[in-house]
Design an enzyme around this catalytic site. Structure first.
Site, PDB file in Angstrom:
ATOM      1  CE  LYS A  93      -3.969   1.879   2.612  1.00 19.82           C
ATOM      2  NZ  LYS A  93      -4.753   1.734   3.867  1.00 19.82           N
ATOM      3  CB  SER A 130      -8.012   3.939   2.907  1.00 20.88           C
ATOM      4  OG  SER A 130      -7.125   3.224   3.758  1.00 20.88           O
ATOM      5  CB  SER A 180      -8.106   0.959   5.628  1.00 23.30           C
ATOM      6  OG  SER A 180      -8.847   2.145   5.627  1.00 23.30           O
TER       7      SER A 180
END
Ligand code: GLN
Length: 506
Positions: free
Chosen positions: A81, A156, A180
């Site tokens: 990420k 997210s 997330s």
């Protein structure tokens, strides 16, 4: 050959590497080709680091040929990420304000990935600074759900979930401040784990809310999460909230496939009103399977969970407003110099004004307000008290049960653009995931079946701090029971993606 193997679990890919059936270079190229073919549409990656990945793959192949002792996951590629800093690989947290920043160091967890020699395929898309539940707050365009490209992939960490779900990467790293990792896993049919707070180092994560942030695995199977979790966990002197070891084996727990005598608590507050009927149906069926396999299901109440969302949206913005103060146009990335007045203050104002997106600004405003003199006690102070009450609810529940369960998210993936004009509706998507972050306890999400519109739903389990192994025990067992019933992994039911992408991935 590689077209098939990239769909296998990371554990199976690792076994194929060990058996000499495939080289890490071929495996890595297979994934890079897949990214080039499908990511133009999906936008799961913000940056593809082909050279870096292939260099690592070459090293692994040479080391293996020389008979060197290797980590079990050595040579299996991974996506990271974009909120995790990677030396020499651009890191933006999906914000314009960090455009062009190439970190001079690696996050601790990235150091561990490199030491174990996992080729890093690239950096995945996300909501800007991890603020959001749909990946639509990315400054670089949303990621699309591989089940239906008109739907959100969750957030997210939508990029990490889709990268894994669409076979662009067998493993990914996510971060979970309020859900997330787990919520994107739920809406994409993947597995995601938020570890016990402090068990994976936060050194090198671009902080959103330091008391809530935790990095963890995103994978296609429970065992793969256990393998990756064991690799990235461990004490780190560079993180002041880092825990010492003392965890039971996650992989052993994942492979146990036995829930006899396990007490599973169903949280009344997190299964009724507001949850889609088919999401609830898949949840109840999963519980039935576990009960038939010997687990005990106990309904209980965590009365203060209903205040968790409200408390979170004071604590998180408060911490974020302070953490994001460092993005001032002086130190990293973007710098906007207004011609009329190039003073330091004007540069900061212009840089932050142009560099941050709307949601980030909204939260900085909320947080600054909640922390301001005169309001601190009423808002931030009250929220901290609620946090204590949520922790007490967990403590009381874990006296009666070994793990807690709820649907991970109230609904399946919604349409792109459907909730962008209503931040409060968006925030509600995290109703079931946020309590774990407030209390620091670990959680897993795994697929429970197909719900509304034939889209995946997820089931979440929560365990006491440091008892992450229980998540793997119950998750591994449920996954096996469900896959027996489905005749294979749920992801196999996702529509085939056409290689409709003309350009190559960024
Ligand atoms: N969706 C939640 C938020 O917007 C959680 C985000 C996260 O876990 N990073 O804050």
């Amino acid at each position: 050959m590689t077209a098939e193997i990239i769909r296998a679990s990371a554990a199976a890919q690792a076994a194929a590497l060990r058996a000499g059936e495939v080289s890490s270079q071929d495996l890595t190229r297979g994934h890079l080709d897949r990214i080039a073919a499908v990511d133009g549409d999906l936008n799961a990656f913000l940056h593809v680091s082909s050279e870096d990945a292939l260099a690592t793959a070459r090293e692994v192949d040479t080391a293996r040929a020389a008979g060197e002792e290797l980590h079990p996951l050595a040579g299996v590629p991974i996506a990271v990420k974009d909120v995790v800093v990677t030396q020499g690989i651009p890191t933006t947290a999906a914000s314009k304000i960090l455009e062009g920043w190439i970190p001079p160091y690696d996050a601790t967890l990235v150091e561990k990935l490199r030491a174990a020699r996992l080729p890093i395929l690239g950096k995945t898309n996300m909501d800007e600074f991890a603020m959001g539940s749909s990946t639509e707050n990315s400054a670089y365009g949303p990621t699309r759900n591989q089940w239906d490209r008109e739907r959100i992939p969750g957030g997210s960490g939508g990029g990490s979930a889709v990268a894994v779900g669409a076979y662009e990467a067998p493993l990914a790293i996510g971060t979970d401040t309020g859900g997330s990792i787990r919520q994107p896993a739920s809406v994409t049919g993947t597995v995601g784990v938020k570890p016990t707070y402090g068990s994976v180092s936060r050194y090198g994560l671009i902080a959103m809310a330091s008391s809530l942030d935790q990095a963890g695995p995103v994978t296609r199977t429970v065992e793969d999460s256990a393998l990756l979790h064991e690799l990235i966990a461990g004490h780190d002197p560079r993180d002041s909230t880092s825990l010492d070891g003392g965890f039971a084996s996650f992989t052993e727990a994942a492979r146990r496939k036995d829930v006899t005598g396990l007490r599973i608590g169903v949280i009344e507050e997190l299964e009724g009103e507001g949850f889609d009927p088919l999401v609830r149906a898949r949840f109840e069926e999963s519980l039935e399977k576990l009960e038939q396999a010997g687990a005990e299901i106990i309904r209980l109440s965590c009365p203060n969970f209903r205040y968790a969302l409200g408390a979170y949206y004071l604590i998180m913005p408060s911490e974020a407003s302070s953490n994001l103060a460092k993005f001032d146009g002086m130190r990293f990335g973007l710098r906007v110099v207004p011609e009329e007045s190039p003073t330091a203050e004007a540069v900061m104002k212009a840089t932050r004004g142009q560099g941050f997106g709307d949601e980030v600004k909204r939260r900085i405003l909320l947080g600054t307000y909640a922390l301001s003199a005169g309001y601190y006690d009423a808002y931030y102070g009250s929220a901290q008290k609620v946090r204590t009450l949520v922790q007490r609810d967990f403590a009381a529940a874990f006296e009666k049960v070994d793990v807690l369960a709820s649907p991970t998210a109230p609904s399946v993936a919604f349409g792109l653009g459907e909730k962008t004009s209503d931040p409060l509706a968006m925030y509600l998507g995290d109703i079931a995931t946020i309590p774990a972050n407030l209390a620091g306890v670990p959680g897993i999400s795994l697929p429970s079946g197909l719900a509304e519109d034939g889209l995946p739903a997820g089931i979440q389990f929560l365990a006491p701090a440091r008892a992450d192994d229980r998540l793997y025990r119950v998750g591994g067992a449920l996954e096996a029971l469900l896959e027996d019933a489905w005749g294979g992994p749920l992801l196999a039911k996702a529509p085939e993606l056409s290689a409709s992408n003309e350009g190559s991935a960024r």
